[in-house]
Design an enzyme around this catalytic site. Sequence first.
Site, PDB file in Angstrom:
ATOM      1  N   THR A   1      -7.238  -2.823 -11.098  1.00 50.79           N
ATOM      2  CA  THR A   1      -7.755  -1.679 -10.345  1.00 50.79           C
ATOM      3  C   THR A   1      -7.173  -1.268  -9.468  1.00 50.79           C
ATOM      4  O   THR A   1      -6.801  -1.729  -8.318  1.00 50.79           O
ATOM      5  CB  THR A   1      -9.352  -2.106 -10.010  1.00 50.79           C
ATOM      6  OG1 THR A   1      -9.915  -2.684 -11.216  1.00 50.79           O
ATOM      7  CG2 THR A   1     -10.046  -0.761  -9.802  1.00 50.79           C
ATOM      8  N   THR A  15       7.456  -4.565  -1.196  1.00 48.08           N
ATOM      9  CA  THR A  15       7.832  -5.852  -1.676  1.00 48.08           C
ATOM     10  C   THR A  15       7.476  -5.919  -3.115  1.00 48.08           C
ATOM     11  O   THR A  15       8.321  -6.500  -4.110  1.00 48.08           O
ATOM     12  CB  THR A  15       7.112  -7.076  -1.028  1.00 48.08           C
ATOM     13  OG1 THR A  15       7.572  -6.890   0.365  1.00 48.08           O
ATOM     14  CG2 THR A  15       7.399  -8.138  -1.513  1.00 48.08           C
ATOM     15  N   CYS A  17       9.550  -8.777  10.274  1.00 49.69           N
ATOM     16  CA  CYS A  17       9.130  -9.806   9.132  1.00 49.69           C
ATOM     17  C   CYS A  17      10.087 -11.100   9.490  1.00 49.69           C
ATOM     18  O   CYS A  17       9.518 -12.225   8.836  1.00 49.69           O
ATOM     19  CB  CYS A  17       9.819  -9.190   7.777  1.00 49.69           C
ATOM     20  SG  CYS A  17       8.790  -7.877   7.235  1.00 49.69           S
ATOM     21  N   SER A  41       6.783   2.336   0.878  1.00 49.96           N
ATOM     22  CA  SER A  41       5.462   1.823   1.376  1.00 49.96           C
ATOM     23  C   SER A  41       4.868   2.670   2.306  1.00 49.96           C
ATOM     24  O   SER A  41       5.408   3.393   3.020  1.00 49.96           O
ATOM     25  CB  SER A  41       6.047   0.474   2.266  1.00 49.96           C
ATOM     26  OG  SER A  41       5.005  -0.331   2.668  1.00 49.96           O
ATOM     27  N   GLY A  42       3.507   2.886   2.388  1.00 57.71           N
ATOM     28  CA  GLY A  42       2.676   3.661   2.968  1.00 57.71           C
ATOM     29  C   GLY A  42       2.655   3.498   4.495  1.00 57.71           C
ATOM     30  O   GLY A  42       2.669   4.340   5.283  1.00 57.71           O
ATOM     31  N   HIS A  43       2.405   2.015   4.817  1.00 57.83           N
ATOM     32  CA  HIS A  43       2.479   1.909   6.096  1.00 57.83           C
ATOM     33  C   HIS A  43       3.374   2.089   7.010  1.00 57.83           C
ATOM     34  O   HIS A  43       3.304   1.827   8.330  1.00 57.83           O
ATOM     35  CB  HIS A  43       1.579   0.205   6.513  1.00 57.83           C
ATOM     36  CG  HIS A  43       2.784  -0.726   6.079  1.00 57.83           C
ATOM     37  ND1 HIS A  43       3.195  -1.224   7.189  1.00 57.83           N
ATOM     38  CD2 HIS A  43       3.472  -1.198   4.929  1.00 57.83           C
ATOM     39  CE1 HIS A  43       4.264  -2.179   6.868  1.00 57.83           C
ATOM     40  NE2 HIS A  43       4.305  -2.618   5.687  1.00 57.83           N
TER      41      HIS A  43
END
Length: 710
Positions: free
Chosen positions: A256, A82, A347, A218-220
Amino acid sequence: MVTPVQIRPKSAEIYLDCNATTPVLPQIAKAVEHVMEHVFGNPSSSHITGLQARYILDNTRRLGRELIGAGAGRFIFTSGATEGIQTAVLSALTAARNEANTGGKRWLLYGATEHKAVPQALEHWNKLLQLNAQLKAIPVDKQGLLDLEFIAEHAGAAHIICTMAVNNETGVKQNLAELERVIRKANPQVPWMVDCVQALGKQKLDLSATTIDYAPFSGHKLYGPKGIGFLYVRHNAPFTPLIIGGGQEQGQRSGTENLPGIAALHALFELLLDNRQQVFHGQQILEGYRNKLLEALRQAFPTLELNHSLENSVPTTLNFSVRGVPSRDIMDVFDAANIRVSSGSACSSGVSRSFVLDAMGLEEWKSSSAIRLSFGPATTQATIDSACQRIQEAAQALRQSCLLVADTNEDIDSDLDGIVQLRFGHQCCYLLIDKQAREMAVIDPVPELAERIERLVACQHYQVKAVLTTEPQASDSPASMLAQLLCASGCSAARDAVGWPVEAIGGCDAPVECQQPVFGCLRVGQRRLYRVGSRTPVYLLSSPLVSAQDTAHVDFAFVGEQTNSQQLSELVHSNTLLLPRFDSEFRVVQRLCELAQDCAECQLVDIPLEQQQQWLAEPETLVIDVREQQEHQVRKLAVDAEVINVPLTRLAQFVYSHRQHYQNRPIVCVCRSGHRSAVAAQVLARHGFCQVSHLLGGTALLIESSLVEG
């Protein structure tokens, strides 16, 4: 309070919703844990701990570039897709605002089946930057493929074009090479974003060999944790940072860096680049998994239809609909069987229709009944085998609840007896069933529930005495058409505008409480159904009449839209249960005093989750499982307390039958998520059950030892 570490996955859970998110692989979780414990430095620090963190960050970026063929383009770590989409849209639209506008309409083009994050980002930044461009969805065909002629016609005046590599609901793959040819012929310079979230790990990517300008990931979605992703930006493509203030990521994305998440991507990239790894399966094995699942689904659901072609979709996604069975019924029984699937995009799970299937032009019933089953490239053969077995068990439960028509002549037992309330949105439809006599009447049928009612009649061989409405219906109305279908089983063909059989006019004395003349009466088993009024009637249902000498009292009143307590008081007594045609507040069933607002009601027992679970261990507690019959059958609650199954559809009948017996008994209402049980508990408290609680979070938060897993 149940703490996060006490929440566990249900034993033998089969997770088939990987397009929504995936579990974190052990080796990836290990990398995250190691970095959190031992390499916790800030990558911007110049000391050794910071330099170690910087090495992980830089090396992950190097591996990521190699994996997707990033070349000289930007490779920016983000919080997920996103954020990447927002950055891409902001960059392209900022560049468009700064260019000289040659006049005429300007388009913001996006695929009609894009994830909602794309059009919503376009709309947001278009308004904020005051660009005044017009959003325009690129149509798709019935296969979900983008209309190339439309793109060729509109791309020349576009500020940005947004497409996706693989659709998250259907798994449909777009031909990126053909899209590129059409887009660049029409507009060589227009920024082009391709959502690559569902493509990672499922198809080869070489982005530097294309003219794709932005590609979010996206990693997930591929066995990494949530909150980490990355964005590819082609060399010399317009770029405006979304987050400023700190200079991290070479000033491209401040804040960070999420080093544990980046370490997760490092482990993931290593796996994807290792030709010898045996964690992720190749195309042939994944296609075999899909074929086996599809075979099991088709055997379980003979009326199943796929909503996409197998040839043009990734092998890890199946999107299907079962004619006549709502997606919610399938999802609930699958969930009870510990199979996790979804209805379309996670979603937008609160939405009853699939906008993706609508855009593809598929039939309405497919869109409202769609189920998405998705697994990942690391799914095992054992998981697929177990899933196929569970699918058969779930389908059997649906057949025994008459939600699927059985192929055999087996005698299906059903507990339906008395009043059954079916709902579609705020509309209520009532079935009056006498189990022993196999007789039934339908009151205020809802068109969307007609097929379900037909299936129940066919399954249980009911003789339908009447299909009635509380307002007049035209001869071609859904209610009249349903009556024509069902009345083949026995009700009179001669009916008036509300469906009342002509043969049931007159010849009846009114029930004791009714001070108005009755239009007639109709026998359904041992009960009588009385009609009061002609054009907008109220129907009164008597108590069972075993002999001709029994006195008729009004147990239920089907009141349509009548809410005047004074008028109704001439028809019913104080304990009569009133059943409305519309119920927007989910009150389910009411009493006369509630309409007059002078009821004395009990309050729900508000106790912590731990104490509720203690209640479940007490033999004197009554646990009311308000899930549907098929959910209860697949996965029964195993607690020391007495457990009975009372779905919301049968709650009105339960209130009538048991309000005296159970009024002062400790009761805990339970369902899958806590929503239905909250409704049931409120209803019971309103009707005088004075020790009622409901299990917050439902079976999802019930401690594992309290359940027998199906």
